[in-house]
Write a protein that holds these residues in place. Structure first.
Motif, PDB file in Angstrom:
ATOM      1  N   TYR A  12       0.760  -1.277  -0.260  1.00 24.89           N
ATOM      2  CA  TYR A  12      -0.418   0.170  -0.215  1.00 24.89           C
ATOM      3  C   TYR A  12       1.119   1.273   0.223  1.00 24.89           C
ATOM      4  O   TYR A  12       0.897   1.930   0.990  1.00 24.89           O
ATOM      5  CB  TYR A  12      -0.792  -0.086   0.957  1.00 24.89           C
ATOM      6  N   GLY A  13       1.721   1.801  -0.878  1.00 26.05           N
ATOM      7  CA  GLY A  13       2.588   2.878  -1.631  1.00 26.05           C
ATOM      8  C   GLY A  13       1.586   3.394  -2.915  1.00 26.05           C
ATOM      9  O   GLY A  13       0.988   2.870  -3.485  1.00 26.05           O
ATOM     10  N   GLN A  14       2.793   5.020  -2.648  1.00 26.55           N
ATOM     11  CA  GLN A  14       2.552   4.542  -4.658  1.00 26.55           C
ATOM     12  C   GLN A  14       2.936   3.780  -5.208  1.00 26.55           C
ATOM     13  O   GLN A  14       1.621   3.592  -6.771  1.00 26.55           O
ATOM     14  CB  GLN A  14       3.354   6.236  -4.463  1.00 26.55           C
ATOM     15  N   TYR A  15       3.298   2.472  -5.374  1.00 25.25           N
ATOM     16  CA  TYR A  15       4.113   2.097  -6.512  1.00 25.25           C
ATOM     17  C   TYR A  15       2.994   0.632  -5.977  1.00 25.25           C
ATOM     18  O   TYR A  15       3.488   0.573  -4.494  1.00 25.25           O
ATOM     19  CB  TYR A  15       5.044   1.575  -7.265  1.00 25.25           C
ATOM     20  N   THR A  16       2.728  -0.617  -6.729  1.00 24.66           N
ATOM     21  CA  THR A  16       3.275  -1.945  -6.395  1.00 24.66           C
ATOM     22  C   THR A  16       4.653  -2.325  -7.193  1.00 24.66           C
ATOM     23  O   THR A  16       4.416  -1.954  -7.579  1.00 24.66           O
ATOM     24  CB  THR A  16       2.419  -2.729  -6.951  1.00 24.66           C
ATOM     25  N   ILE A  17       4.980  -3.887  -6.632  1.00 22.29           N
ATOM     26  CA  ILE A  17       5.924  -4.255  -7.541  1.00 22.29           C
ATOM     27  C   ILE A  17       5.975  -4.687  -8.250  1.00 22.29           C
ATOM     28  O   ILE A  17       4.159  -6.103  -8.087  1.00 22.29           O
ATOM     29  CB  ILE A  17       6.901  -4.890  -6.820  1.00 22.29           C
ATOM     30  N   ASP A  18       5.849  -4.790  -9.947  1.00 21.25           N
ATOM     31  CA  ASP A  18       5.571  -5.446 -11.008  1.00 21.25           C
ATOM     32  C   ASP A  18       6.374  -6.428 -11.186  1.00 21.25           C
ATOM     33  O   ASP A  18       5.913  -8.217 -11.348  1.00 21.25           O
ATOM     34  CB  ASP A  18       5.864  -4.531 -12.037  1.00 21.25           C
ATOM     35  N   SER A  19       8.025  -6.240 -10.940  1.00 18.78           N
ATOM     36  CA  SER A  19       8.589  -7.494 -11.669  1.00 18.78           C
ATOM     37  C   SER A  19       9.994  -7.527  -9.877  1.00 18.78           C
ATOM     38  O   SER A  19      10.394  -6.382  -9.807  1.00 18.78           O
ATOM     39  CB  SER A  19       8.953  -8.511 -12.796  1.00 18.78           C
ATOM     40  N   TYR A  20      10.948  -8.151 -10.365  1.00 19.64           N
ATOM     41  CA  TYR A  20      12.047  -8.308  -9.328  1.00 19.64           C
ATOM     42  C   TYR A  20      13.030  -9.476  -9.102  1.00 19.64           C
ATOM     43  O   TYR A  20      12.460 -10.577  -8.923  1.00 19.64           O
ATOM     44  CB  TYR A  20      10.931  -7.965  -7.529  1.00 19.64           C
ATOM     45  N   LYS A  21      13.663  -9.057  -9.280  1.00 21.36           N
ATOM     46  CA  LYS A  21      15.148 -10.151  -9.225  1.00 21.36           C
ATOM     47  C   LYS A  21      16.040  -9.022  -8.720  1.00 21.36           C
ATOM     48  O   LYS A  21      16.917  -7.551  -8.375  1.00 21.36           O
ATOM     49  CB  LYS A  21      15.945  -9.550 -10.260  1.00 21.36           C
ATOM     50  N   LYS A  22      16.044 -10.009  -7.214  1.00 22.21           N
ATOM     51  CA  LYS A  22      17.024  -8.840  -5.658  1.00 22.21           C
ATOM     52  C   LYS A  22      17.931  -8.112  -5.892  1.00 22.21           C
ATOM     53  O   LYS A  22      19.140  -9.062  -6.464  1.00 22.21           O
ATOM     54  CB  LYS A  22      16.987 -10.033  -5.118  1.00 22.21           C
ATOM     55  N   ASN A  23      18.442  -7.254  -6.179  1.00 17.26           N
ATOM     56  CA  ASN A  23      19.840  -6.323  -6.027  1.00 17.26           C
ATOM     57  C   ASN A  23      20.197  -6.490  -7.546  1.00 17.26           C
ATOM     58  O   ASN A  23      21.522  -6.149  -7.779  1.00 17.26           O
ATOM     59  CB  ASN A  23      20.863  -6.616  -5.417  1.00 17.26           C
ATOM     60  N   GLU A  24      19.220  -6.431  -8.327  1.00 19.48           N
ATOM     61  CA  GLU A  24      19.557  -6.617  -9.758  1.00 19.48           C
ATOM     62  C   GLU A  24      18.371  -5.738 -10.835  1.00 19.48           C
ATOM     63  O   GLU A  24      19.305  -3.827 -11.256  1.00 19.48           O
ATOM     64  CB  GLU A  24      19.740  -8.212 -10.757  1.00 19.48           C
TER      65      GLU A  24
END
Length: 542
Positions: free
Chosen positions: A203-215
């Motif tokens: 719950y923020g201005q954004y959600t995460i669409d895709s995630y590669k940690k520290n990339e």
């Protein structure tokens, strides 16, 4: 235009003053910000910072908190350009008794996954921070909370151990205070990044669409966000992580990213100021760099061979007498950092120069004083120091910084220094697990108040976990925290610094400003370089 040392000193010294001035001009409580209409994205942001954890209970570092600021909300937050906490998830908040702080939530809030966001989530979020108390987490900020109760779905009551806490509204906007979904996060352990993203627990201005940690992290605007930051000025954004400041510099120059922030070397920044394709922006300072002493494992420490507290103190005092901060600031950082002579940096209420007064020769090193303090303690042979630093989290110049510290100590003939480095993901945990007798740390403040350089660090060992605990220091810190009289509080803050300079739990080295580099046609970054020290992608457009 290049920012000379005198100009930079003005930026840094006015950090606390700027925060107070911006407080006065902050808009009314509640409501959304006046962000520009969403532009085509994504905005591309680059950094050498690393994410430790997306769970607010599992990390206490700038790289993790930067992502959290995009995807979570707080009871109170500050608007870009300001520092005064105003309602975010809250509708209103106030002290309803000297030791009671009551928050009324907005009604009808929903997490991005559709779960209800109400007072249960709030109580859960604070209770689990304290219960988990992760060594790498921010639970030390919550030591003044005795209990959290929820009379109804939109009411939260914090009962405080100490009345009149002068920083509590700031605590509710700090890294210890992102609100999390009680239907997703476990109450007794840190949740993995992948599980958080799979649950869409945002719950923020954004959600995460895709995630590669520290990339690479990709964000998309959250249409149902109703917090104080308002609709973002872009519809999507990315964060790209770099192993090398050199590659970060190259990509901002080539236009591959729109913003470069944390951490380019001083040489890179100086070079980029001459590049017409980019702009170098600075904001109010507050970042500090320092050496931490582990009171158990340092030479003559409590659990070291030949344990002797008087000799251990003499070692710390000798190091303090030998370090040449000005040389490091000039030669390594080319004036983008300045010497720091106390635990509270210049520009904040009560800041003094306690280490300059107690050690060296008016800010310069003193070999004679260093020799005397060791001799008086019965130390006649060179002392071997194991000194650890981090090469990625605190910027590429850390290697040069600590090479200079090693050189300064060894040329005295009083020390031999075994200098080693470790990557941040390992370093952040090992440094708090007694693996490093002396080690580098930096601090990017949670909020703009002198207490943020005191309470998280020193009472009961604080987040440093370095086994330092002085009851007198604890009492002084508690005194200033609850003192509503500004003059009296300022005096207590000075007394704390003087006491800390005698013990040397940490050795302050440098303080600096916020520096961001932006590409052509990129707007809005200057809005987020404010004394809240929160970088928000939502202010940026192109």
């Amino acid at each position: 235009m290049a920012l000379n040392k005198k100009a930079l000193h003005g930026v840094i010294a006015l950090a606390g003053i700027s925060a107070l001035a911006l407080t006065a001009c902050t808009g009314p409580s509640g409501g959304g910000s006046s962000s520009a209409p969403a532009a085509a994205g994504p905005i591309a942001y680059g950094t050498t910072d690393k994410v430790t954890s997306l769970d607010p209970a599992g990390s206490y570092d700038n790289g993790s908190f930067m992502v959290m600021n995009q995807i979570y909300s707080f009871l109170l937050n500050s608007k870009p350009g300001g520092v005064e906490p105003v309602p975010d998830l809250a509708e209103s908040s106030s002290f309803t008794a000297p030791s009671e702080y009551t928050v009324k939530l907005k009604s009808g809030l929903k997490w991005a996954n559709g779960h209800t966001l109400d007072s249960k989530d709030v109580k859960f979020s604070f209770d689990r921070q304290v219960a988990i108390n992760d060594p790498a987490g921010p639970a030390s900020l919550l030591t003044n909370i005795e209990s959290v109760t929820t009379p109804d779905a939109t009411t939260v009551v914090f009962k405080l151990k100490n009345a009149n806490d002068q920083t509590f509204s700031q605590i509710l906007s700090s890294p210890a205070a992102p609100i999390v979904d009680d239907e997703v996060f476990p109450a007794d352990k840190v949740l993995s990044d992948d599980e958080i993203i799979k649950a869409n627990a945002f719950y923020g201005q954004y959600t995460i669409d895709s995630y590669k940690k520290n990339e690479l992290v990709s964000f998309k605007a959250f249409a149902d966000y109703q917090g104080v930051l308002g609709k973002p000025a872009n519809d999507a954004a990315t964060i790209k992580y770099y192993a090398s400041p050199t590659n970060l510099k190259l990509e901002i120059q080539q236009g591959a990213i729109d913003v470069a922030f944390r951490s380019l070397s001083a040489t890179d920044i100086d070079d980029l100021r001459k590049d017409s394709k980019v702009k170098v922006l600075t904001g109010p300072g507050g970042e500090i760099r320092y050496i931490t002493f582990n009171f158990d494992t340092m030479p003559y420490g409590t659990k070291a061979a030949g344990a002797d507290p008087a000799k251990a103190l003499a070692v710390r005092q000798a190091v303090a007498n030998l370090v040449d901060r000005q040389a490091i600031a000039d030669q390594v950082y080319k004036g983008t950092y300045l010497p720091l002579y106390s635990n509270v940096p210049s520009g904040f209420l009560g800041a003094n120069e306690s280490f300059k007064d107690a050690y060296g020769d008016a800010g310069k090193p003193s070999l004679d004083k260093a020799k005397k303090v060791l001799t008086d303690a019965g130390i006649t042979e060179p002392v071997a120091l194991n000194l650890q630093y981090n090469p990625d989290h605190y910027g590429g110049s850390s290697g040069d910084e600590y090479a200079m510290v090693k050189e300064q100590l060894e040329k005295s003939g009083l020390f031999t220094v075994n200098l080693q480095s470790t990557e941040w993901v390992t370093y952040s945990k090992a440094s708090r697990a007694d693996e490093y007798p002396l080690f580098q740390f930096g601090w990017f403040p949670d909020f703009s108040d002198a207490d943020n350089y005191l309470t998280p660090f020193f009472p009961e060992g604080g987040f440093l976990k370095n086994h330092y605990n002085n009851p007198t220091v604890n009492e002084l810190i508690a005194k200033q925290l609850t003192d509503a009289d500004k003059t009296s509080r300022e005096s207590a803050i000075k007394d704390v610094q003087n006491a800390l300079a005698k013990d040397i739990s940490t050795l302050p080295l440098l303080q600096g400003a916020q520096v961001a580099v932006v590409g052509s046609g990129v707007n809005g970054v200057e809005k987020t370089l404010d004394p809240s020290f929160k970088f928000r992608l939502g202010t940026i457009s192109k």
